[in-house]
Design a protein around this motif. Structure first.
Motif, short mmCIF file in Angstrom:
data_model
loop_
_atom_site.label_atom_id
_atom_site.label_comp_id
_atom_site.label_asym_id
_atom_site.label_seq_id
_atom_site.Cartn_x
_atom_site.Cartn_y
_atom_site.Cartn_z
N ARG A 26 -6.04 19.24 8.05
CA ARG A 26 -7.06 18.20 7.95
C ARG A 26 -6.70 17.15 6.89
N LEU A 27 -5.43 17.17 6.44
CA LEU A 27 -4.97 16.30 5.37
C LEU A 27 -5.26 14.82 5.67
N THR A 28 -5.97 14.19 4.75
CA THR A 28 -6.32 12.78 4.89
C THR A 28 -5.91 12.03 3.63
N LEU A 29 -5.24 10.91 3.78
CA LEU A 29 -4.81 10.10 2.64
C LEU A 29 -5.74 8.91 2.47
N ASN A 30 -6.01 8.57 1.21
CA ASN A 30 -6.93 7.48 0.91
C ASN A 30 -6.35 6.63 -0.22
N GLY A 31 -6.55 5.32 -0.13
CA GLY A 31 -6.06 4.44 -1.19
C GLY A 31 -6.70 3.07 -1.08
N ALA A 32 -6.63 2.31 -2.18
CA ALA A 32 -7.21 0.97 -2.20
C ALA A 32 -6.18 -0.04 -2.69
N SER A 33 -6.19 -1.23 -2.11
CA SER A 33 -5.30 -2.32 -2.48
C SER A 33 -3.83 -1.88 -2.29
N ALA A 34 -3.01 -1.94 -3.34
CA ALA A 34 -1.63 -1.47 -3.20
C ALA A 34 -1.61 0.02 -2.89
N GLY A 35 -2.60 0.76 -3.41
CA GLY A 35 -2.71 2.19 -3.11
C GLY A 35 -3.01 2.44 -1.64
N GLY A 36 -3.75 1.51 -1.03
CA GLY A 36 -4.01 1.62 0.40
C GLY A 36 -2.74 1.45 1.20
N SER A 37 -1.90 0.53 0.74
CA SER A 37 -0.60 0.32 1.38
C SER A 37 0.27 1.57 1.26
N LEU A 38 0.25 2.20 0.08
CA LEU A 38 1.03 3.42 -0.12
C LEU A 38 0.52 4.56 0.75
N ALA A 39 -0.80 4.67 0.89
CA ALA A 39 -1.37 5.72 1.73
C ALA A 39 -0.95 5.54 3.18
N ILE A 40 -0.99 4.30 3.66
CA ILE A 40 -0.58 4.01 5.04
C ILE A 40 0.90 4.32 5.23
N ALA A 41 1.73 3.87 4.31
CA ALA A 41 3.18 4.09 4.44
C ALA A 41 3.51 5.58 4.42
N ALA A 42 2.87 6.32 3.52
CA ALA A 42 3.14 7.76 3.41
C ALA A 42 2.72 8.49 4.66
N ALA A 43 1.55 8.16 5.18
CA ALA A 43 1.04 8.85 6.37
C ALA A 43 1.84 8.51 7.62
N TYR A 44 2.09 7.23 7.81
CA TYR A 44 2.77 6.80 9.02
C TYR A 44 4.22 7.28 9.05
N SER A 45 4.90 7.24 7.90
CA SER A 45 6.30 7.68 7.86
C SER A 45 6.39 9.19 8.04
N ALA A 67 -8.07 3.35 4.21
CA ALA A 67 -7.49 2.35 3.33
C ALA A 67 -8.49 1.22 3.07
N LYS A 68 -8.78 1.00 1.79
CA LYS A 68 -9.70 -0.07 1.40
C LYS A 68 -8.90 -1.28 0.91
N ALA A 69 -9.14 -2.42 1.54
CA ALA A 69 -8.47 -3.67 1.18
C ALA A 69 -6.97 -3.46 0.94
N PRO A 70 -6.26 -2.88 1.91
CA PRO A 70 -4.84 -2.57 1.70
C PRO A 70 -3.95 -3.81 1.72
N LEU A 71 -2.87 -3.73 0.97
CA LEU A 71 -1.83 -4.77 1.01
C LEU A 71 -1.00 -4.53 2.26
N ILE A 72 -1.06 -5.42 3.22
CA ILE A 72 -0.34 -5.26 4.48
C ILE A 72 0.99 -6.01 4.45
N ASP A 73 0.92 -7.27 4.14
CA ASP A 73 2.08 -8.16 4.19
C ASP A 73 2.30 -8.76 2.81
N ALA A 74 3.23 -8.20 2.04
CA ALA A 74 3.45 -8.64 0.67
C ALA A 74 3.91 -10.10 0.61
N LEU A 75 4.81 -10.47 1.50
CA LEU A 75 5.31 -11.85 1.51
C LEU A 75 4.19 -12.82 1.86
N GLY A 76 3.39 -12.46 2.86
CA GLY A 76 2.27 -13.31 3.25
C GLY A 76 1.24 -13.43 2.14
#
Length: 207
Positions: A26-45, A67-76
């Protein structure tokens, strides 16, 4: 004697699974802003089989992401000409070491869109519709791309809200977010197991 944080963390994780009845499925990852980006990257990879070998021979499958207000596109984000452009660029420089002209590979590496694929876990995205730091448009685009790959995706945009839209506990946005996350976890049968929590509460009451 040299301490081994990695070994300590593994021991704690095993203790949690065995003694506390944690269901790793049932492992669920959670993060906000840059932490939201890290949670997405860790889970998806992890779910795609792409992993850092230093994490060990087996990385647990991640059941869901919040993920709350995650950083999606750093360059953008760097190029966004918003009212807080200078502040956002200072954040990005501190986070990645400098501007994209100097470290293009770093900006590319943290772009979580590159992890989108058919094996992504159910994802709940929360954002302020008027976020001056990380525009909601990038998160909306990310949600569309996830859905196009057949992934279960839920996007909630809070109107008249900025980046830190839930800093006051009793606010409407924070209470709505709490209920939204709870419903998402329940609907996907992930996160804390309510049966384990109930048994733990019963044991505490008896002791």
């Amino acid at each position: 004697m040299t301490k081994n944080p990695s070994g300590s963390n593994k021991c704690l994780a095993k203790l949690a699974v065995k003694e506390l009845g944690v269901d790793i499925s049932r492992l669920t990852l959670n993060g906000a802003s840059a932490g939201g980006s890290l949670a997405i990257a860790a889970a998806y990879s992890a779910n795609s089989g792409v992993r850092d070998t230093s994490c060990g021979p087996r990385v647990p499958h991640v059941a869901a992401v919040v993920a709350k207000a995650p950083l999606i596109d750093a360059l953008g984000s760097w190029q966004h000409a918003g009212e807080m452009k200078d502040l956002q660029r200072s954040y990005m420089s501190n986070y990645l070491g400098g501007p994209p002209e100097r470290y293009p590979e770093r900006y590319a590496a943290v772009d979580v869109r590159r992890y989108i694929g058919p094996t992504n876990p159910p994802t709940l995205l929360l954002a302020g519709a008027n976020d001056p730091l990380l525009p909601a448009a990038s998160i909306e685009d990310f949600a569309r791309r996830l859905a196009a790959e057949g992934n279960e995706t839920k996007l909630v945009l809070f109107p008249y809200s900025g980046h830190d839209f839930n800093t006051t506990f009793d606010s409407v946005t924070n209470q709505t977010m709490i209920q939204t996350v709870a419903r998402f976890l329940t609907d996907n049968n992930v996160g804390p197991d309510p049966n384990v929590a109930a048994r733990s509460q019963t044991t505490d009451n008896r002791s």
